[in-house]
Design a protein around this motif. Structure first.
Motif, short mmCIF file in Angstrom:
data_model
loop_
_atom_site.label_atom_id
_atom_site.label_comp_id
_atom_site.label_asym_id
_atom_site.label_seq_id
_atom_site.Cartn_x
_atom_site.Cartn_y
_atom_site.Cartn_z
N ALA A 1 0.87 -1.19 0.00
CA ALA A 1 0.00 0.00 0.00
C ALA A 1 0.90 1.23 0.00
CB ALA A 1 -0.92 0.00 1.22
N GLN B 1 -3.24 -0.14 11.65
CA GLN B 1 -2.63 -0.24 12.98
C GLN B 1 -3.47 -1.15 13.91
OE1 GLN B 1 0.28 0.14 13.85
NE2 GLN B 1 0.23 0.08 16.05
N GLY C 1 -4.90 -4.27 4.08
CA GLY C 1 -3.68 -4.19 4.89
C GLY C 1 -4.08 -4.06 6.33
N LEU D 1 -2.18 -4.56 9.35
CA LEU D 1 -1.49 -5.16 10.49
C LEU D 1 -0.59 -4.11 11.13
CD1 LEU D 1 -1.38 -7.88 11.94
CD2 LEU D 1 0.53 -8.54 10.46
N PRO E 1 -0.38 -4.66 2.69
CA PRO E 1 0.25 -4.02 3.86
C PRO E 1 1.02 -2.77 3.46
CG PRO E 1 1.52 -5.93 3.16
CD PRO E 1 0.34 -5.85 2.24
N GLY E 2 0.93 -1.73 4.26
CA GLY E 2 1.70 -0.51 4.03
C GLY E 2 2.58 -0.24 5.23
#
Ligand code: PLP
Length: 427
Positions: A58, A203, A238, A240, A276-277
């Motif tokens: 991301a 987050q 995303g 995590l 995921p970013g």
């Protein structure tokens, strides 16, 4: 784990002393570690290795061309949310069939650019968007591959500004209405339904909300298949989280996440896509800043830094915590004292930390903000006419400036003067 460690009494980025970069580029600046970026990307890639999958970074977390190129060369796809990001991904060498287009407000122009340049899929977020996408695709003589982003009404238990999976949020289509929306998609000749998309927030420090959402996606997959749709790809978003506190218990690892995905969705035989970013870029970056003054206030001491909220807005915007460490390693047992750590911007929101225990610091000392690689440089502004700070990428014992600090002339000359103001100078 990252690659920012003390060695010989000073903080390093991989094999480069932070102080050496500071001497070369001036402060404040962002510095990223290639090894950490790749380590995090590979952790996700390996976590999903039991399933057909693609990790689409991301890129809104950090979209510097050098960061994108580092990840693209390792095999990453990209999740983009605007035409600008799409063009950045292409410029970094990412082929269209590895680019996913997300976002609630894609314009006809953005859709057109992506369809012409090549796209893996659009994650569609509403019926009106579906109609525009269909019309643009037909006009271009193309068929747009799509998933529909469903909103599973799950509480991600994260900061309100980055929670996206509750029914009151603007994102996706309520999962209860999904079958009707997929029926509409199937009736539009410019679209080809290939899967389902879900992203519940950022987050997240617990796997439970993900698992709840993915169970709902598994159920929906079966329903949609029985309705006659082809569902071959699941985009799981995303979100995590990363440990922002060095001292705290860490959120689940990509490997735990991957095992949960396999458990809840593996039996469906779908290709898995994740976006995921933060986890890839967050702990791969520091913001390094210098103490300008130590000011004694009424019952408290302020560390006034040359970095400010315009450079790193997360504390002001999300009440975020960043660990802040001195670049010179303190002697063991050095007593700490509380400081309010602030920037020079003219508002009280420009506060990075209140009453933070630090070893004693003096003007000229360097400090490093940890976990600043994601949602740092990309959210920076020139508020107070402070120049965007440079970005530096480290690779082993090498480092390079990957975005220079603009000059003040460059900043000023971006503005243009209308003709009626040109005639004479101020009196
Ligand atoms: C922001 C976003 C992501 C990335 O979230 P992280 O918390 O940085 O992993 C992924 N997908 C979509 C659709 C997003 O909006």
């Amino acid at each position: 784990m990252d690659h920012f460690l003390y060695r010989y009494g000073t903080l390093f980025a991989e094999d480069v002393p932070i102080s050496e970069i500071a001497a070369a580029v001036g402060t404040p600046f962002y510095v990223y570690s290639t090894a950490t970026l790749l380590r995090h990307y590979r952790a996700f890639d390996e976590a999903l290795s039991g399933m057909d999958h693609l990790v689409c970074y991301a890129m809104k977390a950090n979209s510097n061309q050098a960061v994108l190129r580092t990840l693209a060369q390792a095999g990453a796809g990209m999740d983009v949310v605007s035409q600008g990001e799409y063009l950045r991904a292409k410029a970094a060498g990412v082929p269209g069939d590895r680019i996913v287009f997300s976002g609630v407000g894609k314009t006809a122009e953005e859709i057109c650019v992506a369809l012409e340049g090549g796209i893996r899929q659009f994650n569609v977020e509403s019926e009106p968007e579906m109609e525009v996408l269909n019309a643009v695709a037909i006009e271009l003589g193309k068929v747009a591959p799509i998933t529909v982003r469903v909103n599973p009404d799950v509480d991600a238990k994260t900061h309100a500004k980055i929670a996206t999976g509750k029914s009151e949020n603007k994102f996706g289509i309520p999962i209860a209405r999904a079958r009707e929306v997929y029926a509409m998609a199937a009736s539009l000749p410019g679209l080809q339904v290939i899967g389902i998309d879900v992203h519940i927030g950022s987050q997240l420090t617990d796997l439970a909300p993900f698992e709840l959402a993915y169970q709902k996606v598994a159920e929906l997959t079966k329903q949609l298949r029985s309705d006659g749709h082809t569902i071959t790809r699941l985009d799981l978003g995303g979100g995590l989280g990363i440990p922002y506190y060095a001292s705290n218990e860490a959120p689940p690892l990509p490997s735990d996440y991957g095992a949960m995905v396999e458990r809840t969705l593996g039996h469906l035989g779908c290709e898995i896509e994740i976006e995921p970013g933060r986890l890839i870029a967050g702990n791969a970056g520091l913001m390094v800043s210098k103490v300008i003054y130590v000011k004694s206030g009424e019952g408290r001491d302020f560390l006034i830094l040359d970095g400010a909220m315009n450079d790193l807005i997360r504390p002001a915007m999300y009440d975020a915590h960043h660990d802040i460490v001195p670049v010179v390693e303190p002697a063991p047992g050095t007593e700490k004292q509380p400081y309010d750590i602030v920037g020079p911007v003219c508002e009280s929101g420009d506060t990075f930390a209140k009453q933070r225990d630090m070893v004693p610091l003096a003007a000229g000392d360097l400090v490093a903000f940890r976990s600043a690689g994601a949602y740092g440089a990309v959210m920076a502004s020139e508020y107070n006419s402070r120049a965007l700070i440079p970005e530096v990428l480290v690779h082993g014992d090498q480092f390079a400036v990957i975005r220079p600090r603009p000059t003040f002339d460059e900043m000023i000359n971006r503005d243009t003067i209308p003709s009626w103001l040109e005639a004479h100078t101020a009196t």
